[in-house]
Design an enzyme around this catalytic site. Sequence first.
Site, short mmCIF file in Angstrom:
data_model
loop_
_atom_site.label_atom_id
_atom_site.label_comp_id
_atom_site.label_asym_id
_atom_site.label_seq_id
_atom_site.Cartn_x
_atom_site.Cartn_y
_atom_site.Cartn_z
N ASP A 96 12.98 44.06 25.74
CA ASP A 96 13.66 42.81 26.01
C ASP A 96 14.96 42.78 25.21
O ASP A 96 14.94 42.87 23.98
CB ASP A 96 12.74 41.65 25.56
CG ASP A 96 12.84 40.46 26.47
OD1 ASP A 96 13.97 40.10 26.82
OD2 ASP A 96 11.79 39.88 26.81
N ASP A 197 17.61 39.42 28.98
CA ASP A 197 17.35 37.98 28.90
C ASP A 197 18.56 37.18 29.39
O ASP A 197 19.70 37.48 29.01
CB ASP A 197 17.06 37.66 27.42
CG ASP A 197 16.54 36.27 27.19
OD1 ASP A 197 15.47 35.94 27.72
OD2 ASP A 197 17.21 35.50 26.46
N GLU A 249 17.18 38.83 33.91
CA GLU A 249 16.63 37.49 34.11
C GLU A 249 17.80 36.60 34.53
O GLU A 249 18.73 36.40 33.76
CB GLU A 249 16.00 36.95 32.83
CG GLU A 249 15.35 35.60 33.06
CD GLU A 249 15.12 34.78 31.80
OE1 GLU A 249 14.22 33.94 31.81
OE2 GLU A 249 15.85 34.98 30.81
N HIS A 323 5.85 34.74 30.36
CA HIS A 323 5.63 34.02 29.10
C HIS A 323 6.31 32.65 29.07
O HIS A 323 6.18 31.94 28.07
CB HIS A 323 6.18 34.88 27.96
CG HIS A 323 7.66 35.05 28.06
ND1 HIS A 323 8.24 35.79 29.08
CD2 HIS A 323 8.68 34.54 27.33
CE1 HIS A 323 9.56 35.72 28.96
NE2 HIS A 323 9.85 34.98 27.91
N ASP A 324 7.05 32.30 30.10
CA ASP A 324 7.71 31.00 30.15
C ASP A 324 7.05 30.06 31.16
O ASP A 324 7.52 28.93 31.33
CB ASP A 324 9.19 31.16 30.58
CG ASP A 324 10.03 31.86 29.53
OD1 ASP A 324 9.72 31.73 28.32
OD2 ASP A 324 11.00 32.55 29.91
C1 GLC Z 1 14.58 33.43 28.44
C2 GLC Z 1 13.26 33.79 27.82
C3 GLC Z 1 12.75 32.60 27.08
C4 GLC Z 1 13.74 32.25 26.00
C5 GLC Z 1 15.14 32.06 26.56
C6 GLC Z 1 16.17 32.08 25.48
O1 GLC Z 1 14.47 32.42 29.39
O2 GLC Z 1 12.39 34.26 28.79
O3 GLC Z 1 11.47 32.80 26.55
O4 GLC Z 1 13.35 31.08 25.34
O5 GLC Z 1 15.50 33.08 27.45
O6 GLC Z 1 16.32 33.36 24.95
#
Ligand code: GLC
Length: 549
Positions: A96, A197, A249, A323-324
């Site tokens: 990540d 991310d 992402e 995880h979100d």
């Molecule tokens: C992404 C991650 C999340 C995090 C955010 C800020 O959305 O998946 O868990 O809080 O980025 O880094």
Amino acid sequence: MSNFKQKTVYQIYPKSFKDSNNDGVGDFAGIIEKLPYLHELGVELVWLNPFYPSPQRDNGYDISDYCAIDPRFGTMTEFEQLVAEADRYGIGFMLDMVLNHVSTEHEWFQKALAGDKYYQDFFFLEPAKENGDLPTNWVSKFGGPAWEKFGATDQYYLHLFDVTQADLNWRNPNVRKELFDVVRFWMKKGVKGFRFDVINLIGKDKVLLDDPTGDGKFMYTDKPLVHDYLQEMNVATFGEDVTIVTVGEMSSTTIENCIDYTREDRHELSMAFNFHHLKVDYQDGEKWTLKPFDFEELKMLLHTWGKDMSEGDGWNALFWNNHDQPRALNRFIDVENYRVEGAKMLAATIHLNRGTPYVYMGEEIGMLDPGFDTMEKYVDVESINAYDNLIAAGNSPEMAMKIIQAKSRDNSRVPMQWSSEVNAGFSEGTPWLEVGASYKEINVVTELETGSIFRFYQRLIALRKELPIISMGDYQPYATDSKQVIAYIRETAEEKLIVLNNFYATETEVVLPEEFLAGELLVQNYAHVAIQKVQPLRAYETLALYLKK
Ligand code: GLC
């Protein structure tokens, strides 16, 4: 070309996967112990959430040192062992990369605070407006304004997430160089991929302006510059190794952009995550609300993304959980009555689809949300802020609690349920986040002995490696008028596949294309299936029929 399209990715949230030293936090040694389990499932890539030194304000997404290991997960030597051991099982890691922001404890931010101009240029520092207002009206994704006072100066720094997550200014070439060095550092450790991310937020404008209509999102998301930076990063880092798999992402993105992010000839990324299909149970686009999922919206989204990405030669990352997100089972399925059927139907919907499927730990055994009943049990910064905001907006504590229970990110972050032993076999110490109440019935040991969800996933993962159509076929929506079935056809020059998924507990039927009456029954979640022209589908039934042309 690598054959990454035939691989399935498994996501491990390291904090909650397996604790080998009983300090309540999962670790690398725990992952090593479970490699045979992952191998049995058949996954070949594992995405690890951040394990770098971090104050843990946002569970590791607030990184204070990109090229080191937080001691609670292990040492660099143990990480290298993990990479080597996994390689023996044909498993590679995707790391990540949180490159949009750093923790305010990171050396760069600390030096900037101490007055070092070179590092001040790493961040977005702006004075207040003449009338004293914050530099822009943007809202943090975790609630509250996106600007915070920069030390004792008259300036403010931008943080699209928590106040301890300062956005990095990618316009500064020194920032890009530093971040590309980070990617190269991990490439040298032998990792096989990266998950970037919130990477579509890195193209911010030179002059940041108020958002006349919203929270700022459309002022900084998917800017054309993101494509330039991705191409630059590709050339400077992972592009030199064609076997490296990358996923971005993409927050609040569009299909057009995702095609461009992922089309091979553009040399940006291998694939992209988008989240539209996981907002179909948001009331008016607002996450902290309660609403049954909107089937028509979900069907439209899966079909539009499937078809347009297929026609545009883009590549989707396919997922229901991460995880979100709260567990998809709790969002889309009547789990009281059909947990097993529903888990398989959801799995088939994405694993036979066009794109790369991701399995979030515990999904393969049908894990559920933990259903915590007091706020004390939640640790996630977003949930804690959301609770306060819900109360401030006039909700009763009962209502606010219900919403948190359904929507909190901690739902998926609870420890992996390995067995019915103490703490679900995750740890003999006190877990950093309490285990879910269901672990006595839902756990790996029980699942492997008597369950069928794991085996179903195993089969889907194996089929993707065996049948080219699953990775290569185009995507055509089917039975688009159905009020409860999401169906699609996949096709190559040699093969054809139809997949029918009933998203409800009530029976329904779908008229099959004639040619599939002679098809082979490839996947199903009920025994005793007779193929008929007017095909009945039972509660959450999934059916896939395959034919060679
Ligand atoms: C992404 C991650 C999340 C995090 C955010 C800020 O959305 O998946 O868990 O809080 O980025 O880094």
